[in-house]
Design a protein around this motif. Sequence first.
Motif, PDB file in Angstrom:
ATOM      1  N   GLY A 123      27.209  42.425 -38.547  1.00 32.79           N
ATOM      2  CA  GLY A 123      27.212  41.073 -39.080  1.00 32.79           C
ATOM      3  C   GLY A 123      28.161  40.163 -38.332  1.00 32.79           C
ATOM      4  N   ALA A 124      28.242  38.918 -38.810  1.00 35.28           N
ATOM      5  CA  ALA A 124      29.150  37.933 -38.200  1.00 35.28           C
ATOM      6  C   ALA A 124      30.592  38.340 -38.467  1.00 35.28           C
ATOM      7  N   PRO A 125      31.496  38.003 -37.576  1.00 35.04           N
ATOM      8  CA  PRO A 125      32.908  38.330 -37.804  1.00 35.04           C
ATOM      9  C   PRO A 125      33.462  37.543 -38.987  1.00 35.04           C
ATOM     10  N   LEU A 126      34.517  38.066 -39.580  1.00 33.25           N
ATOM     11  CA  LEU A 126      35.230  37.315 -40.604  1.00 33.25           C
ATOM     12  C   LEU A 126      36.203  36.383 -39.889  1.00 33.25           C
ATOM     13  N   VAL A 127      36.203  35.108 -40.265  1.00 31.07           N
ATOM     14  CA  VAL A 127      37.052  34.105 -39.609  1.00 31.07           C
ATOM     15  C   VAL A 127      37.669  33.208 -40.669  1.00 31.07           C
ATOM     16  N   LEU A 128      38.985  33.088 -40.601  1.00 30.97           N
ATOM     17  CA  LEU A 128      39.714  32.185 -41.491  1.00 30.97           C
ATOM     18  C   LEU A 128      40.436  31.156 -40.630  1.00 30.97           C
ATOM     19  N   ASP A 129      40.085  29.899 -40.782  1.00 33.07           N
ATOM     20  CA  ASP A 129      40.755  28.769 -40.121  1.00 33.07           C
ATOM     21  C   ASP A 129      41.221  27.859 -41.250  1.00 33.07           C
ATOM     22  N   MET A 130      42.501  27.909 -41.579  1.00 32.89           N
ATOM     23  CA  MET A 130      42.986  27.307 -42.823  1.00 32.89           C
ATOM     24  C   MET A 130      44.326  26.639 -42.633  1.00 32.89           C
ATOM     25  N   SER A 131      44.432  25.383 -43.068  1.00 30.07           N
ATOM     26  CA  SER A 131      45.726  24.715 -43.062  1.00 30.07           C
ATOM     27  C   SER A 131      46.576  25.297 -44.184  1.00 30.07           C
ATOM     28  N   THR A 132      47.887  25.202 -44.030  1.00 36.08           N
ATOM     29  CA  THR A 132      48.790  25.683 -45.077  1.00 36.08           C
ATOM     30  C   THR A 132      49.169  24.562 -46.042  1.00 36.08           C
ATOM     31  N   SER A 133      48.481  23.431 -45.931  1.00 33.24           N
ATOM     32  CA  SER A 133      48.595  22.324 -46.887  1.00 33.24           C
ATOM     33  C   SER A 133      47.344  22.320 -47.752  1.00 33.24           C
ATOM     34  N   ALA A 134      47.350  21.502 -48.799  1.00 32.50           N
ATOM     35  CA  ALA A 134      46.213  21.468 -49.708  1.00 32.50           C
ATOM     36  C   ALA A 134      44.944  21.018 -49.005  1.00 32.50           C
ATOM     37  N   ALA A 135      45.079  20.266 -47.918  1.00 31.34           N
ATOM     38  CA  ALA A 135      43.936  19.842 -47.109  1.00 31.34           C
ATOM     39  C   ALA A 135      44.437  19.499 -45.724  1.00 31.34           C
ATOM     40  N   ALA A 136      43.549  19.530 -44.761  1.00 37.04           N
ATOM     41  CA  ALA A 136      43.907  19.066 -43.424  1.00 37.04           C
ATOM     42  C   ALA A 136      44.165  17.563 -43.464  1.00 37.04           C
ATOM     43  N   GLU A 137      45.071  17.094 -42.610  1.00 39.06           N
ATOM     44  CA  GLU A 137      45.358  15.660 -42.579  1.00 39.06           C
ATOM     45  C   GLU A 137      44.112  14.858 -42.250  1.00 39.06           C
ATOM     46  N   GLY A 138      43.221  15.434 -41.447  1.00 42.96           N
ATOM     47  CA  GLY A 138      41.985  14.742 -41.101  1.00 42.96           C
ATOM     48  C   GLY A 138      41.104  14.451 -42.300  1.00 42.96           C
ATOM     49  N   VAL A 139      41.221  15.249 -43.351  1.00 45.10           N
ATOM     50  CA  VAL A 139      40.448  14.985 -44.573  1.00 45.10           C
ATOM     51  C   VAL A 139      40.896  13.653 -45.181  1.00 45.10           C
ATOM     52  N   VAL A 140      42.201  13.424 -45.193  1.00 43.43           N
ATOM     53  CA  VAL A 140      42.726  12.167 -45.732  1.00 43.43           C
ATOM     54  C   VAL A 140      42.340  11.007 -44.823  1.00 43.43           C
ATOM     55  N   ARG A 141      42.414  11.229 -43.519  1.00 42.12           N
ATOM     56  CA  ARG A 141      42.066  10.167 -42.574  1.00 42.12           C
ATOM     57  C   ARG A 141      40.588   9.829 -42.675  1.00 42.12           C
ATOM     58  N   ALA A 142      39.742  10.836 -42.877  1.00 44.42           N
ATOM     59  CA  ALA A 142      38.309  10.577 -43.038  1.00 44.42           C
ATOM     60  C   ALA A 142      38.049   9.745 -44.285  1.00 44.42           C
ATOM     61  N   ALA A 143      38.774  10.018 -45.362  1.00 51.35           N
ATOM     62  CA  ALA A 143      38.632   9.219 -46.573  1.00 51.35           C
ATOM     63  C   ALA A 143      39.093   7.783 -46.332  1.00 51.35           C
ATOM     64  N   LEU A 144      40.158   7.629 -45.559  1.00 45.52           N
ATOM     65  CA  LEU A 144      40.649   6.291 -45.237  1.00 45.52           C
ATOM     66  C   LEU A 144      39.587   5.508 -44.484  1.00 45.52           C
ATOM     67  N   LEU A 145      38.951   6.132 -43.502  1.00 52.24           N
ATOM     68  CA  LEU A 145      37.920   5.461 -42.724  1.00 52.24           C
ATOM     69  C   LEU A 145      36.691   5.149 -43.560  1.00 52.24           C
ATOM     70  N   ALA A 146      36.384   6.027 -44.512  1.00 54.71           N
ATOM     71  CA  ALA A 146      35.209   5.828 -45.352  1.00 54.71           C
ATOM     72  C   ALA A 146      35.473   4.887 -46.517  1.00 54.71           C
ATOM     73  N   GLY A 147      36.740   4.528 -46.736  1.00 58.05           N
ATOM     74  CA  GLY A 147      37.063   3.638 -47.849  1.00 58.05           C
ATOM     75  C   GLY A 147      36.943   4.297 -49.202  1.00 58.05           C
ATOM     76  N   THR A 148      37.193   5.609 -49.263  1.00 61.83           N
ATOM     77  CA  THR A 148      37.085   6.339 -50.527  1.00 61.83           C
ATOM     78  C   THR A 148      38.432   6.958 -50.886  1.00 61.83           C
ATOM     79  N   GLU A 149      38.557   7.394 -52.121  1.00 67.68           N
ATOM     80  CA  GLU A 149      39.752   8.099 -52.544  1.00 67.68           C
ATOM     81  C   GLU A 149      39.630   9.578 -52.204  1.00 67.68           C
TER      82      GLU A 149
END
Length: 573
Positions: free
Chosen positions: A392-418
């Motif tokens: 099968g496919a390998p197990l892969v974990l790519d995870m920030s140690t914060s509640a979300a990646a900073e890019g998630v917040v930046r994407a919300a800023l660009l989209a005008g959403t909370e």
Amino acid sequence: MGGAEVGVGADADVKTETARVRVVVLTGAPGAGKTEAGRRLVRRYQVPAALIDTDAVADVYPWQADERLYAVLGRNLRACLDSYLEWGARVVVLSGVMLPGRTLDQFADLLADPRLEWVFYGLRARPEELAARILADTKVQEADGRLSWSHLDEEVATVPGIRQLETGALTAAQVVDLIAAAEAADLPPGALTATTPPGPLPVTPTGTTGTTENAAAGARSVTPVSAADARSACADALGRAGFPPPVAEQAAAELVAAETDGQPSHGLLRVPEYVAAVAAGELCPTARPRVHRTGERAVLVDGGRAPGVLVRRLLATELGRAAQGGPVVVGLRDSGHLGRLAPLGREVAGQGLVLLGFVNFCGAGRKVAPAGGTDGRWATNPLLLACPAPPGAPLVLDMSTSAAAEGVVRAALLAGTEVPPGLLIGTDGAPVTDPRLLYTEPPRAALAPLGGIAEHKGHALAALVETLAGAVAGAGHAAAPQGPGNGGLFVAFRVDALGRSGAAVGTAVSALEQHLLAGPRLDDQRAPRLPGRAVRPPHTPDLLTPPTALWQRIRQLASTDLTKGIAPCPIPC
């Protein structure tokens, strides 16, 4: 408008006075387009005119908005204004953040001076439009610092008598046309060259914010774009910034892949960010990473500020050496943004290797609160873990140690959403959902550490990542930053290193997967799964829906030569 000499210094006297000197102020939040509009507008006047840009008269570092800076800025602006008027200027265009409670307070006496005629134009834009412009701007200024002032857009309306102009759907030329048309209506015939705009000046009455229901709806505007068109536009934009064509195409393909995988935090929004990093000297698009041998099975990769796609390729090559011998340890310093780490994990695991990776931001990007704290002390410090599990496919974990990646917040800023509750905390420790708060100066929010009520766990992981990448690999850490970019520490070893074959490991992983699926679940849409084994659609989505303002900015970057005025890379390329 005849000639006159008017001094504005503290002890200046009127020498002669035949007409008032017009001071045209273009104000607004960073990203509103004040600088470019000022440069274009001053050339429209048919009388002696001069331009003062506040960025030029207060270009200090480190930059901190306080009373001392406002006083310096006020003195410098007065000196420039006095010199230009002595020269004979009849119009002075002043572009900058000129708002009550800030720089404007330094000119209380001049605002009431009968020798000067002041007129204010407020350039407005929605938060996601400001953010898109800032991230794509080639000014040698830190994007995060300028993003932190987007809330100033709401203060524009507090300037008495200001003429507010919504710039979101307008080009720079159209903005200037509209201002010039308003100026021409105030001035004698022939004082200014004005083209006829396609309608009346869309000013917002003083006292309103200009961001009503229509603006809120526009903030969520998206533009459907095919994946092929997105790859082409992104590659063109990066190429215009100096990326060699093959590198631009690779980077564009990775960013579009992130979008199609449902990860816009590492997708198209990075294009303006990379362009801005090149302009600031933080990314060298023509650089190549280099390897330094530090031991028989250990190497240090000097990223040389090269694009992350090139650094990742070299990391995969060096880590792959573990397939022919014992474990390999790779340190990383001074890399351009690596982007998603999961592709590296899949590539290395595909060679029968287990991979452990710890990535920091060389001590920069501190937007994550520690356990018990409320301001940013850590970066998002992601972990990368990967393990082969054939067939099968390998197990892969790519995870920030914060509640979300900073890019998630930046994407919300660009989209005008909370953002969802739980990702950000305010200065009082309470949850907040407004993404703009992460970028104010000083920040009024920080990313929460991973773990929720068990935040000490995410905090501990972040601390260890910072130590391994920053101290052990020497990439720089939060207490001794070495500039923006990525650093890291990676360890790879054969999956059969301890005597169990890869097939046996794969069989065990299959048993674990069945064990998970056999348990009760909340619903069929959220079946438990192992990391790296998400159910993917049979076909890659061909249609992307980026925020309209972001897509427009990428297209603009794709048609503009951005290499002019950018200093050559200061490192060997």
